[in-house]
Design an enzyme around this catalytic site. Structure first.
Site, PDB file in Angstrom:
ATOM      1  N   GLY A 270      51.234 119.387  15.000  1.00 50.86           N
ATOM      2  CA  GLY A 270      50.457 120.598  15.186  1.00 50.86           C
ATOM      3  C   GLY A 270      49.694 120.703  16.488  1.00 50.86           C
TER       4      GLY A 270
ATOM      5  N   ILE B 173      43.000 121.921  16.899  1.00 51.77           N
ATOM      6  CA  ILE B 173      42.341 121.015  15.966  1.00 51.77           C
ATOM      7  C   ILE B 173      43.121 119.706  15.889  1.00 51.77           C
ATOM      8  CG2 ILE B 173      41.886 120.633  13.508  1.00 51.77           C
ATOM      9  CD1 ILE B 173      40.972 123.511  13.311  1.00 51.77           C
TER      10      ILE B 173
ATOM     11  N   ILE C  26      49.471 122.775  10.922  1.00 51.29           N
ATOM     12  CA  ILE C  26      50.257 123.911  11.409  1.00 51.29           C
ATOM     13  C   ILE C  26      50.103 125.091  10.459  1.00 51.29           C
ATOM     14  CG2 ILE C  26      51.964 122.631  12.740  1.00 51.29           C
ATOM     15  CD1 ILE C  26      53.788 122.673  10.331  1.00 51.29           C
TER      16      ILE C  26
ATOM     17  N   TYR D 276      40.378 137.434   7.484  1.00 49.97           N
ATOM     18  CA  TYR D 276      41.269 136.276   7.339  1.00 49.97           C
ATOM     19  C   TYR D 276      42.581 136.696   6.683  1.00 49.97           C
ATOM     20  CZ  TYR D 276      42.323 131.287   7.090  1.00 49.97           C
ATOM     21  OH  TYR D 276      42.900 130.048   7.266  1.00 49.97           O
TER      22      TYR D 276
ATOM     23  N   LYS E  75      46.507 129.671   2.507  1.00 54.79           N
ATOM     24  CA  LYS E  75      45.730 128.431   2.499  1.00 54.79           C
ATOM     25  C   LYS E  75      45.354 128.025   1.068  1.00 54.79           C
ATOM     26  CE  LYS E  75      45.309 127.309   6.911  1.00 54.79           C
ATOM     27  NZ  LYS E  75      45.840 126.044   7.462  1.00 54.79           N
TER      28      LYS E  75
ATOM     29  N   ALA F 129      37.643 127.855  18.077  1.00 50.96           N
ATOM     30  CA  ALA F 129      38.394 128.769  18.952  1.00 50.96           C
ATOM     31  C   ALA F 129      39.699 128.134  19.408  1.00 50.96           C
ATOM     32  CB  ALA F 129      37.548 129.177  20.148  1.00 50.96           C
ATOM     33  N   THR F 130      40.699 128.172  18.543  1.00 49.71           N
ATOM     34  CA  THR F 130      42.031 127.686  18.873  1.00 49.71           C
ATOM     35  C   THR F 130      42.947 128.859  19.185  1.00 49.71           C
ATOM     36  OG1 THR F 130      42.807 127.762  16.587  1.00 49.71           O
ATOM     37  CG2 THR F 130      41.704 125.740  17.306  1.00 49.71           C
TER      38      THR F 130
ATOM     39  N   ALA G 261      45.746 129.524  17.686  1.00 48.74           N
ATOM     40  CA  ALA G 261      46.174 130.097  16.407  1.00 48.74           C
ATOM     41  C   ALA G 261      45.109 131.032  15.851  1.00 48.74           C
ATOM     42  CB  ALA G 261      46.481 128.981  15.412  1.00 48.74           C
TER      43      ALA G 261
END
Length: 254
Positions: A13, A20, A92, A155, A162, A192-193, A195
């Site tokens: 990932g 992350i 992922i 979300y 999830k 803050a990624t 994805a």
């Protein structure tokens, strides 16, 4: 002596140095683990390979989890290199942008199926491939988010996905426990990624998380990584089937 000295692990990932998975990989390596890492495609390799080099990773291989042949090649290489595997970090997730940014009630069947396949069923596939290499037991860790438990504005589709991931984690923990394999989920606060940037109004989500969390701050990649390192270590050998929060206490506010 590091808590992970001698451990061999797979990290799936890492996309770039804001992932992350990268924060976790750095902590895992700092605690003594030897790592194999993956990248999604040739474009991603340019970002991931330098990070793999920084980790002294002996294996850095392409893995699109929708391609069974790539997974087979990865685990064959791990078996040839190490002959065993002590832990897997699964970090992922994906959903088509139109389905991710729209209402759950409007999401397409195809988009829902793709999100579930990449984000959830891939954990089962990796666990199945890892099981034969974990003869002496092991640990599997996946990444979740509070939106699996409660409705988080914007979300959207990733909430049900999830939630399915966390339920799958518990069933895997029950099934693999007799082999000494622990399975857990780490539920991190918003970071803050790349994805996460696909979520609509993500900046507002982060602001709300920081203001509502009892510690009134956001978590960092380093803090998430330290918890990941603990959960795959022998110090957590009695922890399985759990969703562990690293979110400055945000989840307790309801």
């Amino acid at each position: 002596m590091g808590t992970l000295d001698g451990k061999k692990g797979l990290v799936v990932g890492i996309a770039n140095d804001a992932s992350i998975a990268w924060g976790c990989a750095r902590a895992l390596r700092a605690h003594g683990a030897e790592l194999a890492v993956t990248y999604l495609n040739d474009k991603a390799k340019g970002y991931v390979q330098p990070l793999a080099d920084a980790l002294d990773a002996p294996l850095c291989m392409k893995l699109d989890v929708t391609q069974p042949a790539e997974q087979d090649a990865l685990f064959a290489a791990i078996a040839a290199r190490w002959g065993r595997l002590d832990f897997v970090l699964h970090s992922i997730a994906f959903a088509p942008k139109a389905d991710l940014q729209g209402r759950v009630v409007d999401c397409s069947a195809a988009g829902f199926a793709q999100a579930m396949d990449v984000s959830c069923h891939s954990l089962m596939r990796l666990a199945k491939a890892a099981e034969p290499l974990m003869q002496g037991g092991g640990s599997i860790l996946t990444m979740s988010y509070y939106g699996a438990e409660k409705v988080v504005t914007h979300y959207n589709l990733m909430g049900p996905v999830k939630a399915a991931l966390e339920a799958s984690m518990r069933y895997l923990a029950a099934e693999l426990g007799e082999r000494g394999i622990r399975v857990n989920a780490l539920s991190a606060g918003p970071v803050a990624t790349r994805a996460a940037s696909g979520l609509a109004h993500f900046d507002k989500l982060m602001e709300e998380a920081a203001s509502r969390a009892p510690l009134h701050q956001l978590v960092t990649l380093e803090q998430i990584g330290e918890m990941a390192a603990f959960l795959v270590s022998d110090n957590a050998r009695q922890v399985s089937g759990q969703t562990i929060y690293v979110d400055a206490g945000y989840n307790v506010k309801g």
